[in-house]
Design a protein around this motif. Sequence first.
Motif, PDB file in Angstrom:
ATOM      1  N   UNK A  20       0.930  -1.248   0.105  1.00 40.60           N
ATOM      2  CA  UNK A  20       0.037   0.049  -0.190  1.00 40.60           C
ATOM      3  C   UNK A  20       0.746   1.201   0.078  1.00 40.60           C
ATOM      4  N   UNK A  21       2.273   1.348   0.179  1.00 44.72           N
ATOM      5  CA  UNK A  21       3.036   2.189   0.176  1.00 44.72           C
ATOM      6  C   UNK A  21       3.194   3.086   1.441  1.00 44.72           C
ATOM      7  N   UNK A  22       2.575   2.384   2.472  1.00 43.46           N
ATOM      8  CA  UNK A  22       2.417   3.216   3.830  1.00 43.46           C
ATOM      9  C   UNK A  22       3.215   2.922   4.972  1.00 43.46           C
ATOM     10  N   UNK A  23       4.577   2.423   4.435  1.00 42.52           N
ATOM     11  CA  UNK A  23       5.406   1.821   5.563  1.00 42.52           C
ATOM     12  C   UNK A  23       6.015   3.020   6.244  1.00 42.52           C
ATOM     13  N   UNK A  24       6.101   4.404   5.733  1.00 41.63           N
ATOM     14  CA  UNK A  24       6.546   5.426   6.540  1.00 41.63           C
ATOM     15  C   UNK A  24       5.680   5.599   7.726  1.00 41.63           C
ATOM     16  N   UNK A  25       4.294   5.728   7.545  1.00 41.92           N
ATOM     17  CA  UNK A  25       3.390   5.719   8.304  1.00 41.92           C
ATOM     18  C   UNK A  25       3.389   4.765   9.531  1.00 41.92           C
ATOM     19  N   UNK A  26       3.496   3.515   9.097  1.00 41.16           N
ATOM     20  CA  UNK A  26       3.674   2.597   9.917  1.00 41.16           C
ATOM     21  C   UNK A  26       5.035   2.633  10.930  1.00 41.16           C
ATOM     22  N   UNK A  27       6.146   2.976  10.245  1.00 40.31           N
ATOM     23  CA  UNK A  27       7.111   3.610  11.184  1.00 40.31           C
ATOM     24  C   UNK A  27       7.006   4.505  12.225  1.00 40.31           C
ATOM     25  N   UNK A  28       6.273   5.446  11.642  1.00 43.69           N
ATOM     26  CA  UNK A  28       6.039   6.512  12.732  1.00 43.69           C
ATOM     27  C   UNK A  28       5.110   6.024  13.782  1.00 43.69           C
ATOM     28  N   UNK A  29       4.069   5.388  13.547  1.00 38.88           N
ATOM     29  CA  UNK A  29       3.219   5.067  14.353  1.00 38.88           C
ATOM     30  C   UNK A  29       3.381   3.974  15.443  1.00 38.88           C
ATOM     31  N   UNK A  30       4.716   3.151  15.283  1.00 37.89           N
ATOM     32  CA  UNK A  30       5.123   2.241  16.472  1.00 37.89           C
ATOM     33  C   UNK A  30       5.822   2.845  17.413  1.00 37.89           C
ATOM     34  N   UNK A  31       6.212   4.220  17.043  1.00 39.24           N
ATOM     35  CA  UNK A  31       6.725   4.911  18.550  1.00 39.24           C
ATOM     36  C   UNK A  31       5.796   5.687  18.989  1.00 39.24           C
ATOM     37  N   UNK A  32       5.003   6.329  18.272  1.00 46.07           N
ATOM     38  CA  UNK A  32       3.912   7.386  18.773  1.00 46.07           C
ATOM     39  C   UNK A  32       2.885   6.427  19.514  1.00 46.07           C
TER      40      UNK A  32
END
Lengths: 193, 176
Positions: A20-32
């Motif tokens: 889906x090309x959303x890996x950046x969002x996923x990376x961010x959300x892991x920590x937030x």
Amino acid sequence: MVNIIWVALAVIGIIYALFNGTIEEVNKVIFTSAEEAVALTITLISVLVFWLGLMKIAEKAGLLLKLTALFKPIFTRIFPEIPPNSTAMGYILSNFSANLFGLGNAATPFGIKAMHEMKKLNNNQEEASRSMITFLALNTSSVTIVPSTIIAIRMQYDSNAPTEIVMTTILATIVSSIGALLVDRYFYYRRVR
Amino acid sequence: MHYILHISNWIIPSIIVIVLLYGTYKRVPTYETFVEGGKEGVSMAISLLPFLLGMIVSISIFRASGAMDAFVGLLSPVLSFLNVPAEIVPLALTRPISGTASLSMATDLIQTEGPDSYIGRLASTMQGSTDTTLYVLTVYFGAVGIKRMGDALKVGLIADLIGIMASLIICYLIFG
């Protein structure tokens, strides 16, 4: 079961993000999101400290016992196989009152003692007795007056009225408890027929 | 239906007054007892943290990737017909299975949809109105060594279904 849900959510999410090309969002959300969980715990502390503190006063003042006496006539009908003045009935009522006040930690030991007593009444068989099934049906539908954890979460996310769901929760819990008892009766009469 | 919301806001203050006055009448050292009970609240909230954190991270990944929206989008055509928001389905599915999973789902919904939105209120009601059937069965039957559960699981799961439907109908009537 919990393990499967936990792993599946994370793994499916990450694989889906790849396509889906959303890996950046996923990376961010892991920590937030981890940080959010900690912030949520702080709010949870505020509500639980206040509520459990207050309920301790209720317990010491004997309000729980008062409540127990109030519910006894109903419970002798819900549990026809348990003698009204037995220790089993006492523990069942204590468990119910503790749940009502949202004292989950206090309710569980009472519940386990109630199960022990019911097992004795059932000649220590390894099969669940009629009363045990009724008891668990009542417990899984959990009658609570104040859903303190949910109120804390609503506060955390700036609700204008964190407690406005108290009445809907009570109504829903009453319906589900009555439903649980009816379903339990239905299965019981089906068994004995 | 507005009076129901008014009652909601009066329940907790009323309980506080009753407990404090009754405690004083029964000569309970109210403040000391409050502090003693409050300590349990600290440990309870802290002990919940790792469970909540693990589950919330996992659900957040699922949501951020877009998988949650895809899943919800799949269900909405069927459910919108019944006036049921599809967003609530993941919560309804996890409610009987795991307490922390459903609590995290409810948190996620309250956060993304807003606590005062229809879905936020529905999630709050659904989470608060039933307990985790599998957990209750495991703890209670496990503790006293019951091997055959009889109809207990069936009864518990049907009761959960009734609770979920009750939450849907009651929230629809009051907040809808």
